[in-house]
Design a protein around this motif. Structure first.
Motif, PDB file in Angstrom:
ATOM      1  N   CYS A  13      -1.399 -15.056 -10.058  1.00 55.81           N
ATOM      2  CA  CYS A  13      -1.180 -13.651  -9.806  1.00 55.81           C
ATOM      3  C   CYS A  13      -1.095 -12.845 -10.936  1.00 55.81           C
ATOM      4  CB  CYS A  13      -0.030 -13.604  -9.033  1.00 55.81           C
ATOM      5  SG  CYS A  13       0.223 -12.075  -8.221  1.00 55.81           S
ATOM      6  N   SER A  14      -1.921 -11.939 -11.219  1.00 51.85           N
ATOM      7  CA  SER A  14      -1.887 -10.848 -12.147  1.00 51.85           C
ATOM      8  C   SER A  14      -1.333  -9.703 -11.785  1.00 51.85           C
ATOM      9  CB  SER A  14      -3.128 -10.802 -12.837  1.00 51.85           C
ATOM     10  OG  SER A  14      -3.677 -12.054 -13.497  1.00 51.85           O
ATOM     11  N   SER A  15      -0.453  -8.913 -12.642  1.00 50.29           N
ATOM     12  CA  SER A  15      -0.063  -7.763 -12.708  1.00 50.29           C
ATOM     13  C   SER A  15       0.307  -7.209 -13.854  1.00 50.29           C
ATOM     14  CB  SER A  15       1.612  -7.881 -11.705  1.00 50.29           C
ATOM     15  OG  SER A  15       2.493  -8.188 -12.719  1.00 50.29           O
ATOM     16  N   ASP A  16       0.835  -6.085 -13.909  1.00 49.63           N
ATOM     17  CA  ASP A  16       1.202  -5.213 -15.125  1.00 49.63           C
ATOM     18  C   ASP A  16       2.146  -5.845 -16.079  1.00 49.63           C
ATOM     19  OD1 ASP A  16      -0.469  -3.244 -14.152  1.00 49.63           O
ATOM     20  OD2 ASP A  16       1.057  -1.729 -13.844  1.00 49.63           O
ATOM     21  N   LEU A  17       2.923  -6.895 -15.540  1.00 45.75           N
ATOM     22  CA  LEU A  17       3.819  -7.927 -16.176  1.00 45.75           C
ATOM     23  C   LEU A  17       3.290  -8.846 -16.834  1.00 45.75           C
ATOM     24  CD1 LEU A  17       7.172  -7.666 -14.102  1.00 45.75           C
ATOM     25  CD2 LEU A  17       6.400  -6.336 -16.061  1.00 45.75           C
ATOM     26  N   GLY A  18       1.995  -9.181 -16.478  1.00 46.42           N
ATOM     27  CA  GLY A  18       1.162 -10.361 -16.976  1.00 46.42           C
ATOM     28  C   GLY A  18       0.565 -11.171 -16.077  1.00 46.42           C
ATOM     29  N   THR A  19       0.367 -12.374 -16.338  1.00 50.51           N
ATOM     30  CA  THR A  19      -0.338 -13.400 -15.059  1.00 50.51           C
ATOM     31  C   THR A  19       0.763 -14.357 -15.040  1.00 50.51           C
ATOM     32  OG1 THR A  19      -2.463 -12.902 -16.265  1.00 50.51           O
ATOM     33  CG2 THR A  19      -2.277 -14.742 -14.904  1.00 50.51           C
ATOM     34  N   PHE A  20       0.685 -14.783 -13.676  1.00 50.41           N
ATOM     35  CA  PHE A  20       2.165 -15.614 -13.506  1.00 50.41           C
ATOM     36  C   PHE A  20       1.301 -16.869 -12.500  1.00 50.41           C
ATOM     37  CE2 PHE A  20       4.106 -11.765 -13.728  1.00 50.41           C
ATOM     38  CZ  PHE A  20       5.114 -11.870 -14.239  1.00 50.41           C
ATOM     39  N   THR A  21       1.864 -18.275 -12.803  1.00 54.30           N
ATOM     40  CA  THR A  21       1.479 -19.097 -11.925  1.00 54.30           C
ATOM     41  C   THR A  21       2.468 -19.024 -10.613  1.00 54.30           C
ATOM     42  OG1 THR A  21       0.546 -20.392 -13.653  1.00 54.30           O
ATOM     43  CG2 THR A  21       1.181 -21.791 -11.517  1.00 54.30           C
ATOM     44  N   ALA A  22       1.947 -18.585  -9.471  1.00 49.78           N
ATOM     45  CA  ALA A  22       2.837 -18.328  -8.414  1.00 49.78           C
ATOM     46  C   ALA A  22       2.430 -19.107  -7.217  1.00 49.78           C
ATOM     47  CB  ALA A  22       2.849 -16.900  -8.165  1.00 49.78           C
ATOM     48  N   TRP A  23       3.404 -19.170  -6.053  1.00 53.43           N
ATOM     49  CA  TRP A  23       3.293 -19.884  -4.858  1.00 53.43           C
ATOM     50  C   TRP A  23       2.917 -18.657  -3.927  1.00 53.43           C
ATOM     51  CZ3 TRP A  23       2.803 -24.676  -4.396  1.00 53.43           C
ATOM     52  CH2 TRP A  23       3.407 -25.522  -5.045  1.00 53.43           C
ATOM     53  N   ARG A  24       1.797 -18.782  -3.238  1.00 54.34           N
ATOM     54  CA  ARG A  24       1.184 -17.664  -2.239  1.00 54.34           C
ATOM     55  C   ARG A  24       1.443 -18.397  -0.729  1.00 54.34           C
ATOM     56  NH1 ARG A  24      -4.931 -15.473  -1.961  1.00 54.34           N
ATOM     57  NH2 ARG A  24      -4.753 -14.480   0.043  1.00 54.34           N
ATOM     58  N   LEU A  25       1.944 -17.396   0.146  1.00 57.39           N
ATOM     59  CA  LEU A  25       2.253 -17.745   1.386  1.00 57.39           C
ATOM     60  C   LEU A  25       1.431 -16.786   2.436  1.00 57.39           C
ATOM     61  CD1 LEU A  25       3.402 -19.379   3.653  1.00 57.39           C
ATOM     62  CD2 LEU A  25       5.318 -17.784   3.549  1.00 57.39           C
ATOM     63  N   ASP A  26       0.355 -17.117   3.264  1.00 58.48           N
ATOM     64  CA  ASP A  26      -0.254 -16.019   3.980  1.00 58.48           C
ATOM     65  C   ASP A  26       0.279 -16.371   5.384  1.00 58.48           C
ATOM     66  OD1 ASP A  26      -2.239 -15.619   1.833  1.00 58.48           O
ATOM     67  OD2 ASP A  26      -3.378 -17.404   2.258  1.00 58.48           O
ATOM     68  N   THR A  27       0.457 -14.989   6.016  1.00 55.76           N
ATOM     69  CA  THR A  27       1.131 -15.179   7.453  1.00 55.76           C
ATOM     70  C   THR A  27       0.203 -14.189   8.151  1.00 55.76           C
ATOM     71  OG1 THR A  27       2.416 -13.314   7.052  1.00 55.76           O
ATOM     72  CG2 THR A  27       3.347 -15.328   6.885  1.00 55.76           C
ATOM     73  N   THR A  28      -0.069 -14.649   9.623  1.00 59.69           N
ATOM     74  CA  THR A  28      -0.562 -13.640  10.641  1.00 59.69           C
ATOM     75  C   THR A  28       0.367 -13.428  11.819  1.00 59.69           C
ATOM     76  OG1 THR A  28      -2.620 -14.664  10.031  1.00 59.69           O
ATOM     77  CG2 THR A  28      -2.457 -13.625  12.153  1.00 59.69           C
ATOM     78  N   SER A  29       0.468 -11.967  11.962  1.00 56.07           N
ATOM     79  CA  SER A  29       1.600 -11.480  12.827  1.00 56.07           C
ATOM     80  C   SER A  29       0.702 -11.181  13.994  1.00 56.07           C
ATOM     81  CB  SER A  29       2.478 -10.315  12.322  1.00 56.07           C
ATOM     82  OG  SER A  29       3.141 -11.130  11.188  1.00 56.07           O
ATOM     83  N   THR A  30       0.874 -11.253  15.296  1.00 63.77           N
ATOM     84  CA  THR A  30       0.352 -10.759  16.230  1.00 63.77           C
ATOM     85  C   THR A  30       1.131 -10.278  17.248  1.00 63.77           C
ATOM     86  OG1 THR A  30      -1.606 -12.294  16.152  1.00 63.77           O
ATOM     87  CG2 THR A  30      -1.469 -10.999  18.299  1.00 63.77           C
ATOM     88  N   MET A  31       1.011  -8.758  17.820  1.00 68.66           N
ATOM     89  CA  MET A  31       1.968  -8.284  18.744  1.00 68.66           C
ATOM     90  C   MET A  31       1.166  -7.600  19.808  1.00 68.66           C
ATOM     91  SD  MET A  31       4.915  -5.383  17.902  1.00 68.66           S
ATOM     92  CE  MET A  31       3.708  -4.253  16.865  1.00 68.66           C
ATOM     93  N   THR A  32       1.561  -7.862  20.961  1.00 70.27           N
ATOM     94  CA  THR A  32       0.971  -7.197  22.182  1.00 70.27           C
ATOM     95  C   THR A  32       1.864  -6.434  23.072  1.00 70.27           C
ATOM     96  OG1 THR A  32      -0.457  -9.267  22.414  1.00 70.27           O
ATOM     97  CG2 THR A  32      -0.163  -8.028  24.289  1.00 70.27           C
ATOM     98  N   MET A  33       1.511  -5.297  23.306  1.00 71.40           N
ATOM     99  CA  MET A  33       2.496  -4.277  24.188  1.00 71.40           C
ATOM    100  C   MET A  33       1.548  -3.395  24.900  1.00 71.40           C
ATOM    101  SD  MET A  33       3.465  -1.830  20.880  1.00 71.40           S
ATOM    102  CE  MET A  33       2.495  -1.380  19.771  1.00 71.40           C
ATOM    103  N   THR A  34       2.456  -3.013  25.839  1.00 71.04           N
ATOM    104  CA  THR A  34       1.683  -2.002  26.874  1.00 71.04           C
ATOM    105  C   THR A  34       2.430  -0.511  26.694  1.00 71.04           C
ATOM    106  OG1 THR A  34       1.296  -3.863  28.493  1.00 71.04           O
ATOM    107  CG2 THR A  34       1.210  -1.377  29.197  1.00 71.04           C
ATOM    108  N   LEU A  35       1.680   0.230  26.069  1.00 73.93           N
ATOM    109  CA  LEU A  35       2.220   1.893  26.028  1.00 73.93           C
ATOM    110  C   LEU A  35       2.350   2.332  27.226  1.00 73.93           C
ATOM    111  CD1 LEU A  35      -0.089   2.464  22.938  1.00 73.93           C
ATOM    112  CD2 LEU A  35       2.137   1.748  22.638  1.00 73.93           C
ATOM    113  N   PRO A  36       3.367   3.371  27.065  1.00 70.87           N
ATOM    114  CA  PRO A  36       4.025   3.912  28.410  1.00 70.87           C
ATOM    115  C   PRO A  36       2.631   4.838  28.714  1.00 70.87           C
ATOM    116  CG  PRO A  36       5.403   4.274  26.485  1.00 70.87           C
ATOM    117  CD  PRO A  36       4.379   3.497  26.063  1.00 70.87           C
ATOM    118  N   GLY A  37       2.173   5.022  29.842  1.00 64.51           N
ATOM    119  CA  GLY A  37       1.214   6.022  30.399  1.00 64.51           C
ATOM    120  C   GLY A  37      -0.216   4.914  30.441  1.00 64.51           C
ATOM    121  N   THR A  38      -0.045   3.834  30.110  1.00 64.39           N
ATOM    122  CA  THR A  38      -1.380   2.922  30.028  1.00 64.39           C
ATOM    123  C   THR A  38      -1.212   1.527  30.848  1.00 64.39           C
ATOM    124  OG1 THR A  38      -0.787   1.822  28.095  1.00 64.39           O
ATOM    125  CG2 THR A  38      -2.046   3.731  27.666  1.00 64.39           C
ATOM    126  N   SER A  39      -2.170   1.206  31.382  1.00 71.22           N
ATOM    127  CA  SER A  39      -2.012  -0.260  32.273  1.00 71.22           C
ATOM    128  C   SER A  39      -2.611  -1.431  31.380  1.00 71.22           C
ATOM    129  CB  SER A  39      -2.804  -0.097  33.442  1.00 71.22           C
ATOM    130  OG  SER A  39      -4.118   0.168  33.210  1.00 71.22           O
TER     131      SER A  39
END
Length: 75
Positions: A13-39
């Motif tokens: 992972c590179s940033s303005d502070l330099g290059t780091f050997t880092a641990w990466r975690l990927d996530t997927t979030s899924t949300m289902t909702m019914t909005l007012p006035g819709t079916s």
């Protein structure tokens, strides 16, 4: 609401502070909702990734096109 966590993986992972050997975690979030006035329910999926460097902490986070990056470390 459902969150799926991927496996931790080693990554560079590179940033303005330099290059780091880092641990990466990927996530997927899924949300289902019914909005007012819709079916019909509305489903939204958000994919995010976060990088952690040992001894430093979070270096970068990417979430729905928004990137947060570490800019300073105070020890």
């Amino acid at each position: 609401y459902e969150i799926t966590y991927g496996d931790w993986s080693s990554d560079v992972c590179s940033s303005d502070l330099g290059t780091f050997t880092a641990w990466r975690l990927d996530t997927t979030s899924t949300m289902t909702m019914t909005l007012p006035g819709t079916s019909a329910p509305k489903t939204t999926t958000i994919k995010s990734s976060v990088w952690y460097a040992p001894g430093t902490g979070m270096i970068r986070s990417e979430n729905s096109g928004v990137t947060i990056e570490l800019v300073k470390v105070k020890r």
